[in-house]
Design a protein around this motif. Structure first.
Motif: not given
Ligand code: FES
Ligand code: FES
Lengths: 172, 883
Positions: A30-35
């Motif tokens: 969620x936070x590093x890949x924005x997925x």
């Protein structure tokens, strides 16, 4: 400085920095890949909203993985599949289509977890089909621990069974 | 006070689709609709099933155009004692690199002039030296510079109560009642049910409370006399119900940015009350000595990952707003499940002491109920929940005499809020299990006893409000009585004699209201140059399907579903320049901009009747004022209004060529016609109706404010209402006039060796009125039953520090139903066919869970011979009863 961790998400290579090895996979996604398709709910491995699928080597069967409770340090070399990787050019796959047309979910927050668990389950069925009379308990075994607060589960089970029955070779 | 909607919120009416608001704007995916008025799947479903960003938790500052990219996570530290002064925080255990960038204290909030808006009566953050008002009240907001330091610091701080410093234990503060208190006393003539005294009739009297005591005494005296003489029989019982977590799956989360230069606050969150949240966020910074002036609040309303009332006026929004003004850039609060359990709104724990009085033939004569709701730390909507429970406790029955007192009080426990059913589940549990006890004792069939006493059109509720519609309780009771699960219950019981299981069947009836005592609704429908339709609503879809429903109901008058739906948009409607409230001299309805209530929070029961009305009326206005004139111009004659029909997206009239909506739209855009209607409607026992002069003729609509948009224009022409028909003052005291009656049959087995309950069948018989989307109604019913099974049998949370207020609760100790707890293959919903000509669609999302708990308890009594009056009915309680 500890070594970076390399694995793949939906077929694309990714690197998790080695300095935070206990970072849960869901946070990395969620936070590093924005997925953000993979959801966080309880964070302690109970609700299964955060379920992703993992393939540990190319021929291995898919396994479900609780991304809230799996640190990135355990992921070196594996393939992670998430809900974002299930659609084809923005179109729902057969499972997703069945969930839609059965009105299986309401708020939808638990849906990615169900999608991924059902994907793993169907991968198993493809490898070793079950008898028709064993299908309901089989589904319950794979999905029975998933929490959905909105729906009462009726339509999830209906939709998923429908997809299995419409996919040749899953039921012996 | 005269208030405008949303205060000074700046208006951003944006052409769609606009990137920043994509969380709340859903362009319809291909193939989502079957045909006009019908959905193939949820309009918001594709985004959700593909895992696209739709929830507040999915958003970060980097997703928001124009926002600074760096985002500061916030951790809220919450009080773990409410019986001793909080003296401060000790963060010395954190190494320097993990220290928060900013610590927001209660003292600072006071100094900076951040005020408590109406209804919020305890400090946002405990001021050092004070005793916390409740467990879980924030003692500090810690703002971290980045995610990494937040994550690492949180690991050291969470569950570490030693960082909170407290003084010596003191005596707890005395209990405080949350006003208004509910005091419904009614006495009707013994025959004909005409009210002699009731809240509706007398609630406006100056000395209502005094009069009510006199009537109450007379009622009690009559009960005492007639029960003593044996003429009447009284059934009395005490009930208790636990608090319950809504356990929506997405813990509350949001991002916010305070742009000091522009004095604007932007919020991205999933809320059921966007309108209320905007005005509260403005209010709290509005004092003269406010250090953080705010002129504009922009709220991006995301699809919430479940709501059930738990996001209705949640204080979370204000915490986010406060954190934002103290940070050097955007902030994010994303509660984990422990924090959500500790601080999120709960269903109230409740004690009810109740008696039902019958004559010997089984005719109800009187009801006496005292209901005490644990409101927890903040008032939220607690007194209004108690109020509706006061109506619900009368069940679906005509009771000539009643004394009902319902109140909510402050406690140190987690705050109670407007959970699904709004007091109904508690009230119906008490009334409907007591009805069963009475039936057993009077030796009358349980369904028959209900039939003998059921409410009908023309009778009054316990509040004195009239029943204005056909409730059709008799049909529900008939269907239940003839259902094989009820009819053959003794035969089925026989079958279980061999397997050692105790088999039982229970029935219960609810007459849950939908809507509130007065509902203001907003709706905007606009026609694009290509004939596409856009619907905008301030309503929020928590999963209940309102987005889908509002997108299909444009077809009623416009023959086409919406192509784009915007939900949770509170700000656009400021263009109607509505005013509400009283300032003494204010003429009220004589002022065409005045409405009785601008809007309220979104609850799932407000869609089918209320929100749909708003969108259908806006569609009707467009049809009458834009589409028909255009069609007449294209047809070159004035056709008979009654002759027109929509067929396959084209407007038809005998003898004229069909006109596709796109052709009509083109004409409208070429000829400066109207292409958008924004309306406000108000319901209080009936919809306000009024006339609107448009062009050279008046039109009559069931709305009380109207703005029309010329094609291509983004500002409306406001049309004043005239010759309105307005609700009576008395109708404000009806409590509710819209009901969604539901009966439930439950069949179950009990394992006497373990106390384990297995629900075998659930049959719901529901008067839903006109059904707009069958799958959505069924889904609500299925989910309501699962939730009610949890409430009745599984979900428990003790008050105080042994419960979630301690901050260490999660799903490992709070058990919500899994699929195996729900009879997923035997969950049946029967809906009554609408009466001929009746187009009323009812809000059923709350009604569908109200009769389930008592039906389960009645089935348990049938199976075990024991009555259970305390929820949850755990295996342990059953074993104890059987011992
Ligand atoms: S978030 Fe609940 S199991 Fe992972
Ligand atoms: S659809 Fe809302 S939690 Fe499952």
């Amino acid at each position: 400085m500890s070594k970076d961790i390399r694995f793949s998400v939906n077929g694309k290579p990714v690197t998790a920095p080695g300095d935070e090895p206990d970072l849960p996979l869901v946070d990395f996604l969620q936070e590093d890949l924005g997925q953000t398709g993979t959801k966080f709910c309880c964070g302690i491995g109970v609700c299964r909203a955060c379920t992703v699928a993992v393939r540990r080597h190319p021929q291995a069967p898919l396994e479900p993985m609780l991304s809230c409770s799996t640190p990135v340090s355990e992921l070196e070399g594996v393939d992670i599949l998430t809900v974002e990787g299930q659609s084809v050019d923005g179109h729902p796959n057969a499972l997703q289509e069945a969930l839609l047309t059965n009105f299986a979910f309401q708020c939808g927050y638990c849906t990615p977890g169900f999608v991924m668990a059902a994907t793993v389950m169907m991968d198993r069925l493809r490898r070793s089909p079950v008898k028709m009379e064993d299908l309901d308990p089989f589904i319950d075994n794979w999905l029975g621990d998933h929490i959905c607060r909105c729906t009462g589960y009726v339509r999830y089970y209906r939709a998923i069974k429908q997809v299995i029955l419409n996919s040749p070779g899953l039921v012996a | 006070m005269l208030k405008t909607a949303g205060g000074a919120v700046a208006l951003n009416l944006l052409p769609f689709p606009f990137k920043a608001l994509e969380a709340s704007i859903t362009p319809a995916p291909a193939h989502w609709a079957k045909g006009p008025g019908e959905a193939r799947f949820r309009i918001d479903g594709l985004d959700k099933v593909l895992g696209r960003k739709v929830y507040a938790r999915d958003y970060h500052a980097t997703d928001m155009p124009g926002w600074p990219q760096a985002e500061r996570p916030v951790m809220i530290i919450r009080a773990v004692h409410a019986d001793r002064p909080f003296n401060g925080l000790d963060l010395s255990g954190l190494p320097p690199e993990l220290q928060p960038e900013t610590i927001v204290t209660g003292q600072q909030i006071l100094q900076d002039g951040i005020i408590l808006p109406y209804g919020i009566n305890y400090d946002y953050v405990v001021v050092a030296g004070n005793v916390p008002d409740y467990l879980g009240q924030p003692v500090a907001f810690l703002i971290f510079k980045d995610r990494k330091s937040y994550r690492r610091a949180k690991k050291r701080l969470q569950f570490n109560n030693a960082i909170q410093q407290y003084g010596a234990q003191t005596s707890p503060s005395p209990p405080v009642e949350y006003t208004p208190l509910t005091d419904y006393v009614r006495k009707a003539s013994p025959t004909g049910g005409k009210d002699l005294f009731s809240y509706t009739l007398n609630g406006g009297d100056k000395d209502y409370t005094k009069e009510a005591r006199t009537v109450e005494n007379a009622i009690n005296a009559e009960i005492a006399n007639k029960t003593a003489s044996g003429e009447w029989v009284q059934f009395q019982a005490d009930f208790s119900m636990q608090a319950m977590d809504p356990m929506f799956m997405e813990p509350e989360a949001g991002i916010a940015w305070y742009d000091r230069n522009k004095a604007s606050l932007s919020l991205v969150l999933g809320t059921q009350s966007p309108d209320g949240d905007i005005s509260s966020a403005l209010d709290i910074f509005s004092s003269d000595n406010s250090h953080n002036p705010i002129k504009t609040v922009n709220l991006t309303s995301c699809y919430p990952g479940g709501g059930f009332g738990g996001r209705d006026k949640s204080i979370f929004t204000l915490y986010l707003a406060i954190a934002a003004v103290y940070a050097n850039g955007p902030v994010r609060i994303a509660q984990d499940r422990f924090e959500q359990f500790q601080a999120g709104l709960k269903r109230h724990a409740c004690d009810i002491s109740q008696s039902l009085v019958f004559d010997k033939k089984g005719q109800m004569q009187a009801l006496n109920a005292r209901m005490d709701f644990d409101g927890g730390g903040r008032k939220n909507l607690s007194p209004y929940v108690a109020q509706l429970a006061g109506l619900c406790v009368g069940g679906g029955y005509e009771i000539p005499q009643s004394v009902i007192k319902a109140e909510a009080h402050h406690s140190v426990n987690v705050t109670g809020g407007s959970q699904r059913g709004f007091g109904g589940p508690q009230a119906f549990f008490a009334t409907e299990t007591l009805m069963d006890e009475a039936a057993e004792s009077l030796a009358i069939d349980a369904i028959e006893l209900r039939r003998m006493n059921m409410l009908k059109r023309g009778m009054n509720t316990v509040v004195g409000g009239p029943i204005l519609e056909e409730l059709r309780l008799g049909e529900i009771l008939d269907k239940a009585a003839h259902h094989p699960v009820w009819r053959d219950r003794d035969k089925e019981r026989q079958k279980h004699t061999g397997d050692g299981q105790l088999y039982g069947v229970g029935f219960a009836l609810s007459n849950q209201a939908y809507g509130t005592s007065g509902d203001g609704m907003l709706g905007y429908v606009s026609l694009g140059p290509d004939g596409s339709l856009q619907v905008t609503s301030n309503a929020v879809d928590m999963g209940n399907g309102s987005a889908t429903t509002l997108a299909v109901v444009t077809a009623t008058y416009l023959g086409r579903n919406a192509d784009v739906i915007t939900m949770g948009d509170a700000a656009s409607f400021n263009q109607l320049q509505l005013q509400s409230g009283y300032d003494g001299a204010n003429p009220g309805w004589d002022n065409p901009r005045w409405v009785k209530k601008v809007s309220g929070s979104s609850s799932a029961c407000l869609t089918a009747f209320h929100q749909v009305h708003a969108i259908e009326q806006a569609s009707l206005v467009l049809l009458e004022t834009a589409i028909l004139p255009a069609a007449n111009a294209l047809w070159k004659k004035d056709v008979d209004r009654r002759s027109i029909r929509w067929r396959n997206g084209a407007l038809t009239s005998p003898g004229n060529r069909p006109l596709d909506l796109s052709e009509i739209a083109r004409w409208i855009y070429d000829n400066d016609g109207y292409a958008g209607a924004m309306i406000h409607a108000y319901f209080q026992a009936e919809w306000v109706q009024a006339e609107y002069q448009i062009g050279n003729r008046p039109y009559r609509f069931a709305i009380d404010a109207l703005g029309l948009f010329k094609a291509g224009s983004f500002s409306p022409i406001l049309v004043n209402r005239q010759n309105g028909v307005y609700p009576s003052d008395e109708s404000a005291r009806y409590s509710r006039t819209t009901f969604a009656p539901c009966g439930n049959l439950i069949a179950l087995t009990v394992d006497p060796s373990s106390g384990q309950v297995r629900i075998l069948n659930s049959i719901s018989i529901l008067n839903a009125g006109r059904i707009i989307t069958k799958d959505l109604v069924e889904g609500q019913s299925e989910g309501g039953i699962a939730m009610a099974i949890g409430y009745t049998l599984l979900e428990d949370m003790p008050p105080g520090l042994s419960g979630p207020a301690a901050g260490n609760w999660n799903l490992n100790r709070y058990h919500v139903p899994l699929a195996s707890d729900v009879p997923i293959h035997d969950l049946n919903l029967e809906t009554l066919l609408p009466l001929p000509g009746d187009r009323t669609a009812k809000g059923i999302a709350e009604a569908v869970m109200c009769s389930v708990a008592p039906a389960i308890a009645n089935a348990l009594a049938d199976a075990t011979g024991k009555r259970f009056r305390d929820l949850p009915i755990t295996n342990a309680k059953i074993l104890e009863a059987l011992a």
